[in-house]
Motif scaffolding. Sequence first.
Motif, PDB file in Angstrom:
ATOM      1  N   PRO A  51       0.258  -1.139   0.266  1.00  0.00           N
ATOM      2  CA  PRO A  51      -0.080   0.009   0.020  1.00  0.00           C
ATOM      3  C   PRO A  51       0.889   1.277  -0.163  1.00  0.00           C
ATOM      4  CG  PRO A  51       0.112  -1.120   2.186  1.00  0.00           C
ATOM      5  CD  PRO A  51       1.012  -2.087   0.878  1.00  0.00           C
ATOM      6  N   ALA A  52       1.226   1.678  -0.881  1.00  0.00           N
ATOM      7  CA  ALA A  52       1.822   3.237  -1.343  1.00  0.00           C
ATOM      8  C   ALA A  52       1.174   3.902  -1.954  1.00  0.00           C
ATOM      9  CB  ALA A  52       3.752   2.640  -2.381  1.00  0.00           C
ATOM     10  N   ASP A  53       1.667   4.949  -1.249  1.00  0.00           N
ATOM     11  CA  ASP A  53       1.136   6.531  -1.824  1.00  0.00           C
ATOM     12  C   ASP A  53       2.307   7.061  -2.890  1.00  0.00           C
ATOM     13  OD1 ASP A  53      -0.922   6.601  -0.010  1.00  0.00           O
ATOM     14  OD2 ASP A  53       0.915   7.333   0.908  1.00  0.00           O
ATOM     15  N   LEU A  54       3.416   6.761  -3.538  1.00  0.00           N
ATOM     16  CA  LEU A  54       4.202   6.773  -4.113  1.00  0.00           C
ATOM     17  C   LEU A  54       5.567   5.612  -4.276  1.00  0.00           C
ATOM     18  CD1 LEU A  54       5.374   9.039  -5.883  1.00  0.00           C
ATOM     19  CD2 LEU A  54       6.680   9.573  -4.184  1.00  0.00           C
ATOM     20  N   VAL A  55       5.705   5.442  -5.694  1.00  0.00           N
ATOM     21  CA  VAL A  55       7.012   4.805  -5.685  1.00  0.00           C
ATOM     22  C   VAL A  55       8.321   5.406  -6.208  1.00  0.00           C
ATOM     23  CG1 VAL A  55       8.018   3.111  -6.665  1.00  0.00           C
ATOM     24  CG2 VAL A  55       5.155   2.967  -5.798  1.00  0.00           C
ATOM     25  N   GLY A  56       9.248   5.119  -5.713  1.00  0.00           N
ATOM     26  CA  GLY A  56      10.311   6.259  -6.841  1.00  0.00           C
ATOM     27  C   GLY A  56      11.473   4.498  -6.659  1.00  0.00           C
ATOM     28  N   ILE A  57      12.022   5.088  -7.880  1.00  0.00           N
ATOM     29  CA  ILE A  57      12.373   3.903  -8.083  1.00  0.00           C
ATOM     30  C   ILE A  57      13.971   4.573  -8.313  1.00  0.00           C
ATOM     31  CG2 ILE A  57      12.789   2.035 -10.043  1.00  0.00           C
ATOM     32  CD1 ILE A  57      10.213   2.386 -10.054  1.00  0.00           C
ATOM     33  N   SER A  58      15.114   3.799  -8.369  1.00  0.00           N
ATOM     34  CA  SER A  58      16.175   4.820  -8.264  1.00  0.00           C
ATOM     35  C   SER A  58      16.844   4.035  -9.991  1.00  0.00           C
ATOM     36  CB  SER A  58      17.337   4.851  -6.931  1.00  0.00           C
ATOM     37  OG  SER A  58      18.826   4.753  -7.295  1.00  0.00           O
ATOM     38  N   LEU A  59      17.505   4.673 -10.478  1.00  0.00           N
ATOM     39  CA  LEU A  59      18.021   3.820 -12.076  1.00  0.00           C
ATOM     40  C   LEU A  59      19.251   4.683 -11.875  1.00  0.00           C
ATOM     41  CD1 LEU A  59      14.654   4.477 -14.328  1.00  0.00           C
ATOM     42  CD2 LEU A  59      15.750   2.481 -13.419  1.00  0.00           C
ATOM     43  N   THR A  60      20.560   3.955 -11.462  1.00  0.00           N
ATOM     44  CA  THR A  60      21.784   4.133 -11.104  1.00  0.00           C
ATOM     45  C   THR A  60      22.527   3.759 -12.585  1.00  0.00           C
ATOM     46  OG1 THR A  60      22.403   1.672 -10.567  1.00  0.00           O
ATOM     47  CG2 THR A  60      21.359   4.142  -9.040  1.00  0.00           C
ATOM     48  N   MET A  61      21.735   2.715 -13.427  1.00  0.00           N
ATOM     49  CA  MET A  61      23.103   2.675 -14.185  1.00  0.00           C
ATOM     50  C   MET A  61      21.421   1.764 -15.427  1.00  0.00           C
ATOM     51  SD  MET A  61      24.813  -1.041 -12.990  1.00  0.00           S
ATOM     52  CE  MET A  61      23.635  -1.979 -12.088  1.00  0.00           C
ATOM     53  N   SER A  62      21.845   1.887 -16.421  1.00  0.00           N
ATOM     54  CA  SER A  62      21.205   1.707 -17.733  1.00  0.00           C
ATOM     55  C   SER A  62      20.619  -0.315 -18.006  1.00  0.00           C
ATOM     56  CB  SER A  62      22.397   2.136 -19.389  1.00  0.00           C
ATOM     57  OG  SER A  62      22.169   3.574 -18.973  1.00  0.00           O
ATOM     58  N   ALA A  63      21.838  -0.877 -17.337  1.00  0.00           N
ATOM     59  CA  ALA A  63      21.565  -1.782 -17.390  1.00  0.00           C
ATOM     60  C   ALA A  63      20.430  -2.895 -16.973  1.00  0.00           C
ATOM     61  CB  ALA A  63      22.753  -2.790 -16.540  1.00  0.00           C
ATOM     62  N   ILE A  64      19.691  -1.471 -15.562  1.00  0.00           N
ATOM     63  CA  ILE A  64      18.479  -2.215 -15.312  1.00  0.00           C
ATOM     64  C   ILE A  64      17.368  -1.209 -15.879  1.00  0.00           C
ATOM     65  CG2 ILE A  64      19.326  -2.483 -12.732  1.00  0.00           C
ATOM     66  CD1 ILE A  64      18.812   0.578 -11.327  1.00  0.00           C
ATOM     67  N   ARG A  65      17.412  -0.867 -16.225  1.00  0.00           N
ATOM     68  CA  ARG A  65      16.390  -0.224 -17.379  1.00  0.00           C
ATOM     69  C   ARG A  65      15.407  -0.486 -17.274  1.00  0.00           C
ATOM     70  NH1 ARG A  65      18.502   3.186 -22.708  1.00  0.00           N
ATOM     71  NH2 ARG A  65      19.493   4.934 -21.133  1.00  0.00           N
ATOM     72  N   PRO A  66      15.505  -1.549 -18.630  1.00  0.00           N
ATOM     73  CA  PRO A  66      14.118  -2.648 -18.474  1.00  0.00           C
ATOM     74  C   PRO A  66      13.261  -3.060 -17.166  1.00  0.00           C
ATOM     75  CG  PRO A  66      15.948  -3.030 -19.479  1.00  0.00           C
ATOM     76  CD  PRO A  66      16.393  -2.847 -18.280  1.00  0.00           C
TER      77      PRO A  66
END
Length: 176
Positions: A51-66
């Motif tokens: 139950p989140a009001d907001l999700v923040g996703i950390s994209l530190t490198m292109s390998a985790i983009r997908p």
Amino acid sequence: LLIAPHPNGRPGKYKPLFPPLALMQLAALTPQNIEVKIIDESVQPFDYDYPADLVGISLTMSAIRPRGKQIAREFRERGVPVVLGGVDATFCFKEYLQSADYVFRGEAEGGWQRFLDLLQKDMAPPVFRAEALPDLSSSPPPARSHLNPKDYLFFNIVQTGRGCPNNCEFCSVWMF
């Protein structure tokens, strides 16, 4: 809910070397009246029905983009707004807007609290850019209490600088 994606979407068989320092820093910058939970997918899976009001996703490198985009789409389909940030999101913000509600560009110390304030007032722009380069001398210490030290080989890491002095052509960090 702050998430550090793992490229294949599941914990590995070995402990990660380090915890996601960027997310611990975001947690420290978040006002005390906002509850924060950090999930490092390298250590544990997460529930899309959290139950989140907001999700923040950390994209530190292109390998985790997908994987980052996949997580963002899944939460958005459940009606949860998503903000993407990090080096990759800063550079490829137009692409990430297709998967998220917001993209935070730049360093969190330069405007995370302002972004959250605008978000609470329904005034946050889809692309938010940190107002200034941060003064790291006034930055709070990372909020380590959100993660288990036993999940990492080295937990009490410190930040001694930002960026990289090398200009490797395959890397975006020096341009950031």
